[in-house]
Design a protein around this motif. Sequence first.
Motif, PDB file in Angstrom:
ATOM      1  N   ALA A   1      43.901  -1.770  -2.451  1.00 12.22           N
ATOM      2  CA  ALA A   1      43.500  -2.011  -1.071  1.00 12.22           C
ATOM      3  C   ALA A   1      43.759  -0.738  -0.270  1.00 12.22           C
ATOM      4  O   ALA A   1      44.460   0.169  -0.727  1.00 12.22           O
ATOM      5  N   PRO A   2      43.206  -0.627   0.947  1.00 17.43           N
ATOM      6  CA  PRO A   2      43.416   0.583   1.752  1.00 17.43           C
ATOM      7  C   PRO A   2      44.888   0.826   2.077  1.00 17.43           C
ATOM      8  O   PRO A   2      45.709  -0.093   2.067  1.00 17.43           O
ATOM      9  N   GLY A   3      45.209   2.076   2.362  1.00 15.03           N
ATOM     10  CA  GLY A   3      46.548   2.422   2.815  1.00 15.03           C
ATOM     11  C   GLY A   3      47.607   2.395   1.739  1.00 15.03           C
ATOM     12  O   GLY A   3      48.802   2.246   2.029  1.00 15.03           O
ATOM     13  N   GLY A   4      47.196   2.524   0.478  1.00 13.04           N
ATOM     14  CA  GLY A   4      48.160   2.525  -0.611  1.00 13.04           C
ATOM     15  C   GLY A   4      48.719   1.163  -0.956  1.00 13.04           C
ATOM     16  O   GLY A   4      49.686   1.062  -1.722  1.00 13.04           O
ATOM     17  N   MET A   5      48.135   0.114  -0.422  1.00 13.15           N
ATOM     18  CA  MET A   5      48.591  -1.248  -0.690  1.00 13.15           C
ATOM     19  C   MET A   5      47.728  -1.893  -1.775  1.00 13.15           C
ATOM     20  O   MET A   5      46.701  -1.343  -2.200  1.00 13.15           O
ATOM     21  N   ALA A   6      48.144  -3.073  -2.212  1.00 15.34           N
ATOM     22  CA  ALA A   6      47.356  -3.877  -3.137  1.00 15.34           C
ATOM     23  C   ALA A   6      46.893  -5.131  -2.418  1.00 15.34           C
ATOM     24  O   ALA A   6      47.459  -5.521  -1.397  1.00 15.34           O
ATOM     25  N   ALA A   7      45.843  -5.756  -2.929  1.00 16.62           N
ATOM     26  CA  ALA A   7      45.412  -7.071  -2.467  1.00 16.62           C
ATOM     27  C   ALA A   7      45.603  -8.059  -3.605  1.00 16.62           C
ATOM     28  O   ALA A   7      45.298  -7.753  -4.761  1.00 16.62           O
ATOM     29  N   ASN A   8      46.136  -9.217  -3.290  1.00 20.30           N
ATOM     30  CA  ASN A   8      46.279 -10.305  -4.259  1.00 20.30           C
ATOM     31  C   ASN A   8      44.999 -11.135  -4.132  1.00 20.30           C
ATOM     32  O   ASN A   8      44.916 -12.031  -3.302  1.00 20.30           O
TER      33      ASN A   8
ATOM     34  N   HIS B   1      49.194 -15.539   3.058  1.00 19.49           N
ATOM     35  CA  HIS B   1      50.620 -15.657   3.400  1.00 19.49           C
ATOM     36  C   HIS B   1      51.480 -14.958   2.350  1.00 19.49           C
ATOM     37  O   HIS B   1      51.396 -15.250   1.158  1.00 19.49           O
ATOM     38  N   MET B   2      52.318 -14.063   2.812  1.00 17.19           N
ATOM     39  CA  MET B   2      53.158 -13.268   1.930  1.00 17.19           C
ATOM     40  C   MET B   2      54.492 -13.960   1.663  1.00 17.19           C
ATOM     41  O   MET B   2      55.148 -14.446   2.595  1.00 17.19           O
ATOM     42  N   PHE B   3      54.890 -13.973   0.412  1.00 11.01           N
ATOM     43  CA  PHE B   3      56.130 -14.623  -0.010  1.00 11.01           C
ATOM     44  C   PHE B   3      57.297 -13.668   0.246  1.00 11.01           C
ATOM     45  O   PHE B   3      57.726 -12.923  -0.628  1.00 11.01           O
ATOM     46  N   ASP B   4      57.801 -13.675   1.467  1.00 16.70           N
ATOM     47  CA  ASP B   4      58.944 -12.847   1.870  1.00 16.70           C
ATOM     48  C   ASP B   4      60.134 -13.770   2.110  1.00 16.70           C
ATOM     49  O   ASP B   4      60.308 -14.315   3.203  1.00 16.70           O
ATOM     50  N   VAL B   5      60.946 -13.977   1.085  1.00 15.98           N
ATOM     51  CA  VAL B   5      62.007 -14.974   1.171  1.00 15.98           C
ATOM     52  C   VAL B   5      63.253 -14.506   0.425  1.00 15.98           C
ATOM     53  O   VAL B   5      63.187 -13.654  -0.463  1.00 15.98           O
ATOM     54  N   ASP B   6      64.385 -15.101   0.809  1.00 18.05           N
ATOM     55  CA  ASP B   6      65.642 -14.935   0.094  1.00 18.05           C
ATOM     56  C   ASP B   6      66.070 -16.315  -0.386  1.00 18.05           C
ATOM     57  O   ASP B   6      66.433 -17.181   0.417  1.00 18.05           O
ATOM     58  N   LEU B   7      66.042 -16.506  -1.706  1.00 16.76           N
ATOM     59  CA  LEU B   7      66.401 -17.787  -2.296  1.00 16.76           C
ATOM     60  C   LEU B   7      67.876 -17.793  -2.689  1.00 16.76           C
ATOM     61  O   LEU B   7      68.591 -16.792  -2.551  1.00 16.76           O
TER      62      LEU B   7
ATOM     63  N   TYR C   1      51.740  -5.918  -0.929  1.00 18.87           N
ATOM     64  CA  TYR C   1      50.398  -6.487  -0.748  1.00 18.87           C
ATOM     65  C   TYR C   1      49.973  -6.514   0.722  1.00 18.87           C
ATOM     66  O   TYR C   1      50.765  -6.825   1.610  1.00 18.87           O
ATOM     67  N   GLN C   2      48.711  -6.202   0.929  1.00 21.42           N
ATOM     68  CA  GLN C   2      48.096  -6.351   2.244  1.00 21.42           C
ATOM     69  C   GLN C   2      47.583  -7.778   2.369  1.00 21.42           C
ATOM     70  O   GLN C   2      46.769  -8.221   1.560  1.00 21.42           O
ATOM     71  N   PRO C   3      48.044  -8.545   3.358  1.00 21.85           N
ATOM     72  CA  PRO C   3      47.626  -9.947   3.445  1.00 21.85           C
ATOM     73  C   PRO C   3      46.163 -10.084   3.843  1.00 21.85           C
ATOM     74  O   PRO C   3      45.615  -9.259   4.578  1.00 21.85           O
ATOM     75  N   GLY C   4      45.534 -11.139   3.335  1.00 20.40           N
ATOM     76  CA  GLY C   4      44.185 -11.467   3.752  1.00 20.40           C
ATOM     77  C   GLY C   4      44.184 -12.024   5.162  1.00 20.40           C
ATOM     78  O   GLY C   4      45.235 -12.362   5.718  1.00 20.40           O
ATOM     79  N   THR C   5      42.996 -12.158   5.725  1.00 16.26           N
ATOM     80  CA  THR C   5      42.881 -12.618   7.104  1.00 16.26           C
ATOM     81  C   THR C   5      41.878 -13.759   7.269  1.00 16.26           C
ATOM     82  O   THR C   5      41.716 -14.259   8.380  1.00 16.26           O
ATOM     83  N   GLU C   6      41.211 -14.188   6.187  1.00 15.09           N
ATOM     84  CA  GLU C   6      40.139 -15.166   6.330  1.00 15.09           C
ATOM     85  C   GLU C   6      40.264 -16.295   5.314  1.00 15.09           C
ATOM     86  O   GLU C   6      40.422 -16.048   4.109  1.00 15.09           O
TER      87      GLU C   6
ATOM     88  N   TYR D   1      51.856 -19.270  -2.427  1.00 16.54           N
ATOM     89  CA  TYR D   1      52.643 -19.525  -1.212  1.00 16.54           C
ATOM     90  C   TYR D   1      51.789 -20.083  -0.076  1.00 16.54           C
ATOM     91  O   TYR D   1      52.292 -20.774   0.811  1.00 16.54           O
ATOM     92  N   ASP D   2      50.482 -19.823  -0.121  1.00 13.01           N
ATOM     93  CA  ASP D   2      49.569 -20.399   0.872  1.00 13.01           C
ATOM     94  C   ASP D   2      49.706 -21.919   0.962  1.00 13.01           C
ATOM     95  O   ASP D   2      49.419 -22.504   2.014  1.00 13.01           O
ATOM     96  N   MET D   3      50.104 -22.561  -0.134  1.00  6.88           N
ATOM     97  CA  MET D   3      50.119 -24.032  -0.137  1.00  6.88           C
ATOM     98  C   MET D   3      51.161 -24.604   0.834  1.00  6.88           C
ATOM     99  O   MET D   3      51.129 -25.795   1.145  1.00  6.88           O
ATOM    100  N   ARG D   4      52.049 -23.768   1.351  1.00  4.51           N
ATOM    101  CA  ARG D   4      53.033 -24.234   2.340  1.00  4.51           C
ATOM    102  C   ARG D   4      52.480 -24.193   3.768  1.00  4.51           C
ATOM    103  O   ARG D   4      53.205 -24.490   4.715  1.00  4.51           O
TER     104      ARG D   4
END
Length: 295
Positions: free
Chosen positions: A91-98, A117-123, A135-140, A161-164
């Motif tokens: 993806a642009p800017g040196g990022m990846a897209a999932n 939605h990005m999985f940014d968590v501390d379990l 990862y660069q998050p999607g918008t649509e 993680y979108d399922m939440r």
Amino acid sequence: MTVFKAALVQMRSGVDPARNAETMERLVGEAVAKGAHYVQTPEMTGILCRDKTVFRAHLKPAEADPVVAAARALARRHAITLHLGSTAVEAPGGMAANRAFLIGPDGETITTYDKIHMFDVDLDKGESWRESATYQPGTEANVADIAVGEGTARLGFAVCYDMRFPELFRAEALAGAGILTAPAAFTRQTGEAHWHILLRARAIENNCFMLAAAQGGLHEDGRETFGHSIAIDPWGRVLAEITGDEPGVVVTEIDTARVAEIRAKIPNLKNRRRFEAPAPRGDCAPASGEAEARG
């Protein structure tokens, strides 16, 4: 009425995209042998790798990615709709897209979806994840029609993680989706607690089928995923499931007439009403760039 066979491919992807593509080819072949017309693979089919140097060495634009090319060839060879649950692409800017790819029987891409939605968590037990660092998050949100059986079916897209975030699925259901999808690489810890509950809830509240192919088991990079690839009907009933974390294939019949039948019994999509709500506060304050679902 549209009746067709859908297959979910459960994998244990490693750090080598070529080996993962070979596994995908074998398991998709098994699904086709069982009569599947639509086949879904899990999130990050192409690579699961914590080593950032190795990961970035394999990162390519979608049009040059070997796993995407292999998926297109498989769809064409077997004349199926192949849903590459997701793989990492440049993806642009040196990022990846999932990115998920829906590929038609002619091998052409019908549509794509980037995980929002990005999985940014501390379990617990020191387990920590920061997807937004890579990862660069999607918008649509997205829906797409596929030709199956004697007609078409409309799919809605999500990844793991979108399922939440139920508002994503609601937007897709309101856009006509009768089948929701959530390919995943759910951690074992969160999967044991929430996998079945979340997926059944998304199916029930939207009167939709839910199809979720999963990664499962202990991976080369040390992570452990839950497995339990699952298909659920609009009443919340489990149609088929791989009851464990071993790689494999599960096939079930989808009758899209079931969607209209359940929506006639429980017309919650029609009965929804607008309401005023207090502004989010504290931990619930919206993130920068949060999009509002309309409809």
